[in-house]
Design a protein around this motif. Structure first.
Motif: not given
Length: 140
Positions: A89-104
């Protein structure tokens, strides 16, 4: 007043383009996520359970997705298997909650200002604790 051709449904007002959401540039010619697309030479600082365990160089690859707001990124040094998604959004980044390899679980935020990418990524494991990794670097 300049004669300007605004793209992507931008509107010309007194020689300047007013861009629709998701576009930017003098004539609204760029998707907002395109400015992030690059490799970044970074210093990476990692804390696990609030203890610094790593302070080193790294390369982040950030790719603009086909929509206007999405990006994907990964650390060249660590693993291309952990590819995280974010939105801009403009110059900002948001990383929403996500799971990698089912548990991290991963999440975080960042920004791109004057060519400097700052990104903080948090992750947690079900049994061993949490980590905070900060990347600061320039496009190359």
């Amino acid at each position: 007043t300049r004669n300007v051709q605004c793209k992507n449904n931008g509107i010309c007002r007194e020689g300047d383009c007013l861009c629709t959401n998701g576009f930017e540039g003098d004539s609204c010619q760029f998707k907002v996520n395109e400015k992030f697309d690059s490799y970044y030479a970074c210093i990476r600082t990692r804390l696990i359970n609030d203890v610094i365990v790593d302070d080193n160089d790294d390369t982040l690859r950030v790719k603009a997705k086909s929509d206007k707001f999405g990006i994907q990124f990964f650390s060249i040094r660590d693993s291309i298997y952990v590819v995280l998604n974010g939105t801009v959004n403009g110059n900002y980044i948001t990383i929403p909650e996500m799971y990698v390899m089912d548990s991290v679980k991963y999440w975080g935020n960042g920004s791109l200002n004057s060519g400097v990418l700052t990104l903080t990524v948090y992750n947690s494991w079900p049994t061993t604790g949490s980590a905070k990794t900060t990347y600061v670097g320039y496009k190359y």
